[in-house]
Design a protein around this motif. Structure first.
Motif, PDB file in Angstrom:
ATOM      1  N   GLY A 126       0.922  -1.451  -0.027  1.00  0.00           N
ATOM      2  CA  GLY A 126      -0.123  -0.311   0.276  1.00  0.00           C
ATOM      3  C   GLY A 126       0.924   1.220   0.395  1.00  0.00           C
ATOM      4  O   GLY A 126       0.122   2.230  -0.837  1.00  0.00           O
ATOM      5  N   GLY A 127       2.030   0.940   1.202  1.00  0.00           N
ATOM      6  CA  GLY A 127       2.894   2.485   1.068  1.00  0.00           C
ATOM      7  C   GLY A 127       3.905   2.582  -0.629  1.00  0.00           C
ATOM      8  O   GLY A 127       3.711   3.774  -0.558  1.00  0.00           O
ATOM      9  N   GLY A 128       3.836   1.774  -1.183  1.00  0.00           N
ATOM     10  CA  GLY A 128       4.496   2.341  -2.181  1.00  0.00           C
ATOM     11  C   GLY A 128       2.948   3.054  -3.490  1.00  0.00           C
ATOM     12  O   GLY A 128       3.992   4.084  -3.694  1.00  0.00           O
ATOM     13  N   GLY A 129       1.971   3.237  -3.624  1.00  0.00           N
ATOM     14  CA  GLY A 129       1.049   4.067  -4.163  1.00  0.00           C
ATOM     15  C   GLY A 129       1.079   4.943  -3.476  1.00  0.00           C
ATOM     16  O   GLY A 129       0.549   6.167  -4.525  1.00  0.00           O
ATOM     17  N   LEU A 130       1.212   5.269  -2.728  1.00  0.00           N
ATOM     18  CA  LEU A 130       0.768   6.424  -1.614  1.00  0.00           C
ATOM     19  C   LEU A 130       1.535   7.642  -2.009  1.00  0.00           C
ATOM     20  O   LEU A 130       1.603   8.479  -1.848  1.00  0.00           O
ATOM     21  N   ARG A 131       2.823   6.685  -2.173  1.00  0.00           N
ATOM     22  CA  ARG A 131       4.182   8.395  -2.834  1.00  0.00           C
ATOM     23  C   ARG A 131       3.910   8.117  -4.455  1.00  0.00           C
ATOM     24  O   ARG A 131       4.697   9.561  -4.762  1.00  0.00           O
ATOM     25  N   SER A 132       3.863   7.825  -5.480  1.00  0.00           N
ATOM     26  CA  SER A 132       3.923   7.608  -6.682  1.00  0.00           C
ATOM     27  C   SER A 132       2.662   8.721  -6.578  1.00  0.00           C
ATOM     28  O   SER A 132       2.623   9.334  -7.924  1.00  0.00           O
ATOM     29  N   VAL A 133       1.901   7.954  -6.597  1.00  0.00           N
ATOM     30  CA  VAL A 133       0.227   8.418  -6.877  1.00  0.00           C
ATOM     31  C   VAL A 133       0.124   9.705  -6.460  1.00  0.00           C
ATOM     32  O   VAL A 133      -0.863  10.615  -6.867  1.00  0.00           O
ATOM     33  N   SER A 134       0.515  10.278  -5.008  1.00  0.00           N
ATOM     34  CA  SER A 134       0.309  11.698  -4.739  1.00  0.00           C
ATOM     35  C   SER A 134       0.876  12.491  -5.562  1.00  0.00           C
ATOM     36  O   SER A 134       0.524  13.621  -6.063  1.00  0.00           O
ATOM     37  N   GLN A 135       2.386  12.266  -5.891  1.00  0.00           N
ATOM     38  CA  GLN A 135       3.401  12.540  -6.922  1.00  0.00           C
ATOM     39  C   GLN A 135       2.199  13.742  -8.111  1.00  0.00           C
ATOM     40  O   GLN A 135       1.944  14.849  -8.627  1.00  0.00           O
ATOM     41  N   ALA A 136       1.900  12.272  -8.730  1.00  0.00           N
ATOM     42  CA  ALA A 136       1.477  12.353 -10.265  1.00  0.00           C
ATOM     43  C   ALA A 136      -0.180  13.118  -9.634  1.00  0.00           C
ATOM     44  O   ALA A 136       0.322  14.370 -10.609  1.00  0.00           O
ATOM     45  N   ALA A 137      -0.781  13.016  -8.901  1.00  0.00           N
ATOM     46  CA  ALA A 137      -2.165  14.005  -8.680  1.00  0.00           C
ATOM     47  C   ALA A 137      -1.787  15.128  -8.343  1.00  0.00           C
ATOM     48  O   ALA A 137      -2.963  16.222  -8.808  1.00  0.00           O
ATOM     49  N   ILE A 138      -0.556  16.027  -7.416  1.00  0.00           N
ATOM     50  CA  ILE A 138      -0.504  17.260  -7.814  1.00  0.00           C
ATOM     51  C   ILE A 138       0.153  18.015  -9.425  1.00  0.00           C
ATOM     52  O   ILE A 138      -0.607  18.997  -9.833  1.00  0.00           O
ATOM     53  N   ALA A 139       0.429  16.953 -10.091  1.00  0.00           N
ATOM     54  CA  ALA A 139       1.400  17.040 -11.615  1.00  0.00           C
ATOM     55  C   ALA A 139      -0.485  17.334 -12.481  1.00  0.00           C
ATOM     56  O   ALA A 139      -0.720  18.377 -13.039  1.00  0.00           O
ATOM     57  N   ASP A 140      -1.747  16.639 -12.067  1.00  0.00           N
ATOM     58  CA  ASP A 140      -2.431  17.162 -12.107  1.00  0.00           C
ATOM     59  C   ASP A 140      -3.496  18.350 -11.804  1.00  0.00           C
ATOM     60  O   ASP A 140      -4.956  18.901 -12.854  1.00  0.00           O
ATOM     61  N   ILE A 141      -3.259  18.682 -10.822  1.00  0.00           N
ATOM     62  CA  ILE A 141      -4.854  19.502 -10.452  1.00  0.00           C
ATOM     63  C   ILE A 141      -3.541  21.298 -10.517  1.00  0.00           C
ATOM     64  O   ILE A 141      -3.869  22.450 -10.299  1.00  0.00           O
ATOM     65  N   ILE A 142      -2.424  21.061 -10.670  1.00  0.00           N
ATOM     66  CA  ILE A 142      -1.252  22.607 -10.034  1.00  0.00           C
ATOM     67  C   ILE A 142      -0.784  23.042 -11.358  1.00  0.00           C
ATOM     68  O   ILE A 142       0.202  21.683 -11.921  1.00  0.00           O
ATOM     69  N   PRO A 143      -0.412  23.858 -11.983  1.00  0.00           N
ATOM     70  CA  PRO A 143      -0.004  24.388 -13.345  1.00  0.00           C
ATOM     71  C   PRO A 143       1.708  24.252 -13.190  1.00  0.00           C
ATOM     72  O   PRO A 143       1.677  24.783 -11.821  1.00  0.00           O
ATOM     73  N   PRO A 144       2.751  23.654 -13.680  1.00  0.00           N
ATOM     74  CA  PRO A 144       3.877  23.235 -13.829  1.00  0.00           C
ATOM     75  C   PRO A 144       4.680  24.654 -13.257  1.00  0.00           C
ATOM     76  O   PRO A 144       5.630  24.598 -11.899  1.00  0.00           O
ATOM     77  N   ARG A 145       3.983  25.831 -13.093  1.00  0.00           N
ATOM     78  CA  ARG A 145       4.823  27.433 -13.123  1.00  0.00           C
ATOM     79  C   ARG A 145       4.412  27.301 -11.904  1.00  0.00           C
ATOM     80  O   ARG A 145       4.988  27.953 -11.006  1.00  0.00           O
ATOM     81  N   GLU A 146       3.346  26.700 -10.999  1.00  0.00           N
ATOM     82  CA  GLU A 146       2.886  27.107  -9.538  1.00  0.00           C
ATOM     83  C   GLU A 146       3.403  26.034  -8.713  1.00  0.00           C
ATOM     84  O   GLU A 146       2.815  26.280  -7.957  1.00  0.00           O
TER      85      GLU A 146
END
Length: 511
Positions: A126-146
């Motif tokens: 379970g812990g493996g998914g918490l790390r990688s998917v959290s990082q990917a979700a940030i990329a979905d909601i926030i533009p790279p500049r911000e």
């Protein structure tokens, strides 16, 4: 062609989403909590192992309590990233949290050491998914500049959990019970589950399901597991040349070659090798690996230097580690804010890696434990150098990859960061052992420490064995050994600096 059209439609839907600042903070709180749980459980058991082994009568299996979680969480990180690209971030992240919390209950209820190890394996899955998917979700909601300022918050969470974990583990073991190390995950996990479920509903889900490369997933696990096991047993097996270590490294290398060969031909590979054709992704992978080698290893070695070379108590050594944690948090925050304001990122990993090299060399020259002021300056500077590299390495990858590859990209970067940390701990710990043995063997009267004096010093098994006349010689030997270790860390930091110079800078997207 249909797959490309569907991916383009999904990307367009994602780009048209707009989140308010309050929504972003609410989403971020859930993601930060998920990452905190995953990182904390990698370190929190460290100071409670002896208590667990004594109560569960499992001294011979004690190292597996740590290794089981480390291996399971590391090898599954890229797999979860790829699955989130296929099925969407929210369902994969919720499944990860569910597995993690359920496994925490099993850990807390364990009555034997094999039961605990089995539950830790499940918890790592379970812990493996918490790390990688959290990082990917940030990329979905926030533009790279911000994104820089928010990635700084996530990087700070990881740094805090690494230092706070051993402290909390020792507190629970001494004043409550080691079972609370796992029970504490339930309320935090429930809040993370609620926040992620509520806040990620607006994220677009892929319209077309591509085939899953299950053989690639199996090969990732099969190739990574023996390598991680070999790294975890370098010290206990007697060094890098131990037959067991060599055999596991060899098996891992053979399976890694098989993985690369399969992924080159797979229709929908679990890790698309074309990602490494992107120079930003390739350089960021190298930087993540070598930087983590130094950062994770020094989080373990710096307190040892305070205790052995500085003759400080464990509590005082823990307190003197606070400036390094604070420097990491501050460095992550500063670098993130500057990235958002300037739209540039290349300068910060270069400055961070250069400073990391300088401060490792300075600690090698001056040592630790002499004075509180000098220790604070050196460790805080080292922490700042770590912080300047964490977020500025992740954001360029998120900016350079297409949206449909964000999950696997983040999962792979996190994989390199985790396996780099494991490699760094094994390497620098083995160097420390070798240097301690070499230095102590030249001190007259070292025979009282036994056949392995370096190990006796590392485990602090010298009480009542060392005469006052021997203390001065051993003190010089220990300081010399730690100086050599920090010079090795400076050399690895230099490689990180050279890698950072090769990081290409492209404009950060505003959408």
């Amino acid at each position: 062609m249909p797959a490309m059209v569907d991916q383009a439609q999904t990307a367009t839907q994602t780009q048209t989403l707009r989140f308010s600042k309050s929504e972003i903070l609410s989403i971020l709180s859930g993601l930060m909590l998920a990452m905190f749980l995953a990182s904390l459980d990698q370190t929190i058991v460290a100071t409670s192992l002896s208590t667990m082994a004594q109560e569960l009568h499992g001294w011979s299996l004690i190292s597996w309590v740590v290794s089981a979680y480390l291996v399971a969480s590391t090898v599954t990180t890229p797999i979860y990233g790829r699955l989130s690209d296929i099925y969407g971030r929210r369902p994969v992240l919720l499944a990860s949290i569910g597995v993690f919390v359920a496994a925490s209950v099993l850990c807390a209820l364990s009555q034997t050491m094999p039961q605990l190890i089995g539950a830790r394996i499940l918890q790592g899955l379970g812990g493996g998914g918490l790390r990688s998917v959290s990082q990917a979700a940030i990329a979905d909601i926030i533009p790279p500049r911000e994104r820089g300022r928010y990635q700084g918050y996530l990087a700070s969470v990881m740094a805090i959990s690494m230092v706070l974990g051993p402290v909390l583990g020792g507190f629970f073991a001494d004043y409550l019970s080691w079972h609370w190390i796992f029970w504490i995950n339930l309320p935090f996990g429930a809040v993370a589950l609620f926040l992620c479920d509520r806040n990620l509903r607006r994220l677009a889900r892929p319209k077309r399901r591509v085939p899953i490369d299950w053989l690639g997933a199996v090969l990732i696990i099969a190739a990574s597991t023996p390598i991680l096991l070999a790294l975890s047993r370098v010290e206990t097996a007697g060094g890098w040349r131990s037959p067991a270590v060599v055999l596991e490294f060899g098996l891992g290398a053979i399976l890694m070659i098989a993985l690369v060969a399969w992924e080159r031909e797979a229709r929908s590979p679990m890790i698309p090798l074309r990602l490494f054709g992107n120079s930003i992704f390739a350089v960021a992978s190298l930087i993540s690996f070598t930087m983590s080698m130094v950062m994770i290893a020094l989080i373990i070695i710096v307190p040892l230097a305070f205790e052995l070379a500085g003759d400080l108590s464990p509590n005082v050594a823990g307190i003197r580690l606070i400036p390094m944690m604070g420097g990491t948090v501050l460095g992550s925050y500063i670098a993130g804010q500057l990235m958002t304001r300037t739209g540039r990122y290349r300068l910060y990993p270069i400055l961070g890696a250069g400073a990391m090299t300088v401060f490792c060399a300075a600690i090698a020259l001056f040592g630790l434990g002499h004075s509180g002021g000098l220790d604070t300056m050196l460790t805080a500077g080292l922490g700042l150098s770590f912080g300047f590299q964490l977020a500025p390495v992740v954001v360029p990858v998120q900016n350079a990859l297409p949206l449909e590859d964000t999950g696997i990209g983040m999962g792979t970067i996190m994989f390199f960061r985790l396996i780099g940390g494991a490699f760094g701990v094994a390497l620098l710990s083995a160097v420390l052992m070798a240097e301690l043995n070499a230095a102590v063997l030249s001190v007259p009267g070292h025979e009282v420490l036994g056949a392995d004096p370096g190990l006796a010093l590392m485990r602090m098994e010298v009480a009542g064995k060392v005469s006052p006349s021997l203390v001065a010689g051993l003190s010089l030997a220990v300081r010399t050994a730690f100086a050599h270790v920090f010079f090795y860390a400076a050399a690895i930091s230099g490689v990180t600096f050279l890698g950072a110079l090769g990081l290409k800078e492209i404009p950060l997207r505003g959408s």
